[in-house]
Design a protein around this motif. Structure first.
Motif, PDB file in Angstrom:
ATOM      1  N   SER A   4       0.817  -1.223   0.000  1.00  0.00           N
ATOM      2  CA  SER A   4       0.000   0.000   0.000  1.00  0.00           C
ATOM      3  C   SER A   4       0.851   1.275   0.000  1.00  0.00           C
ATOM      4  N   SER A   5       1.975   1.244   0.679  1.00  0.00           N
ATOM      5  CA  SER A   5       2.860   2.401   0.744  1.00  0.00           C
ATOM      6  C   SER A   5       4.282   1.878   0.881  1.00  0.00           C
ATOM      7  N   LEU A   6       5.004   1.881  -0.214  1.00  0.00           N
ATOM      8  CA  LEU A   6       6.318   1.250  -0.273  1.00  0.00           C
ATOM      9  C   LEU A   6       7.293   1.903   0.711  1.00  0.00           C
ATOM     10  N   GLN A   7       7.964   1.057   1.474  1.00  0.00           N
ATOM     11  CA  GLN A   7       8.958   1.520   2.441  1.00  0.00           C
ATOM     12  C   GLN A   7      10.362   1.137   1.980  1.00  0.00           C
ATOM     13  N   PRO A   8      11.388   1.799   2.493  1.00  0.00           N
ATOM     14  CA  PRO A   8      12.760   1.503   2.034  1.00  0.00           C
ATOM     15  C   PRO A   8      13.145   0.030   2.185  1.00  0.00           C
ATOM     16  N   GLU A   9      12.646  -0.607   3.227  1.00  0.00           N
ATOM     17  CA  GLU A   9      12.991  -2.018   3.467  1.00  0.00           C
ATOM     18  C   GLU A   9      12.241  -2.983   2.552  1.00  0.00           C
ATOM     19  N   ASP A  10      11.333  -2.459   1.728  1.00  0.00           N
ATOM     20  CA  ASP A  10      10.543  -3.323   0.833  1.00  0.00           C
ATOM     21  C   ASP A  10      11.210  -3.534  -0.518  1.00  0.00           C
ATOM     22  N   PHE A  11      12.328  -2.881  -0.763  1.00  0.00           N
ATOM     23  CA  PHE A  11      13.017  -3.090  -2.027  1.00  0.00           C
ATOM     24  C   PHE A  11      13.679  -4.466  -1.974  1.00  0.00           C
TER      25      PHE A  11
END
Lengths: 105, 119
Positions: A74-81
């Motif tokens: 829903s809202s990409l965070q830095p740790e989601d890469f």
């Protein structure tokens, strides 16, 4: 064997973006679909199973049934890469999608 | 606490047989619905499902690799063993074991072990 087709194979997105990844099965698999996140050098981690169960953290959600499934961040965070894989756990042999690499824009 | 850990050789020669061991803890290999699956991943490539052993000792194998794979378990040691015959450089990969069943998919994974096939 059931073939799993994942799309896109890669995408570029920014922190805060909504991201959607799709997985299509070559035949119906009810809701027996799991999603995994894998970071370089690490084992995959289960995000979602049975198409929509799990979702930890809550910004990860899954939907779909039959042949078409979606993973949404829903809202990409830095740790989601990372790279994301789907897995059909409906019929043996189980099969994975080819993966989707989510990169920083 | 559920854990799985893979072990085996780092390097094998072409045509040799690879034997990998997955040592598990925190769950039973016989008393639950949970079984153990082997998965591999060549460098920079996608995950590939290889084989699964059920709690009742039934087995399932990858269609394309079935003739080369054997999965078994030693419940006294809490271990699941995968053998792959006639190894080739294309079999170079990180090999993972994971716990799973129909309801939960693959929920816990080992850290993986890299196997290189080279003469």
């Amino acid at each position: 064997d059931i073939q799993m087709t994942q799309s896109p194979s890669s995408l570029s997105a920014s922190v805060g973006d909504r991201v959607t990844i799709t997985c299509r099965a070559s035949q119906g698999i009810r809701n027996d679909l799991a999603w995994y996140q894998q970071k370089p050098g690490k084992a995959p981690q289960r995000l979602i199973y049975a198409a929509s169960r799990g979702g930890v953290p809550s910004r990860f959600s899954g939907s779909g049934s039959g042949k078409e499934f979606t993973l949404t961040i829903s809202s990409l965070q830095p740790e989601d890469f990372a790279t994301y894989y789907c897995l059909q756990h409906s019929a043996y042999p189980w099969t994975f999608g080819q993966g989707t690499k989510v990169e920083i824009k | 606490q559920v854990t799985l850990k893979e072990s085996g050789p780092v390097l094998v020669k072409p045509t040799e047989t690879l034997t990998l061991t997955c040592t598990v803890s925190g769950f039973s290999l016989t008393k639950t619905t949970m079984g153990v699956t082997w998965i591999r991943q060549p460098p920079g490539k996608a995950l590939e499902w290889l084989a699964h052993i059920f709690s009742n000792d039934e087995k399932s194998y990858s269609t394309s690799l079935k003739s080369r794979l054997t999965i078994s378990k030693d419940t006294s040691k809490s271990q699941v063993v995968l053998t792959i015959t006639n190894m080739d450089p294309v079999d170079t990969a990180t090999y993972f074991c994971a716990r799973g069943d129909y309801n939960s998919a693959l929920d816990y994974w080992g850290q993986g072990t890299l196997v290189t096939v080279s003469s």
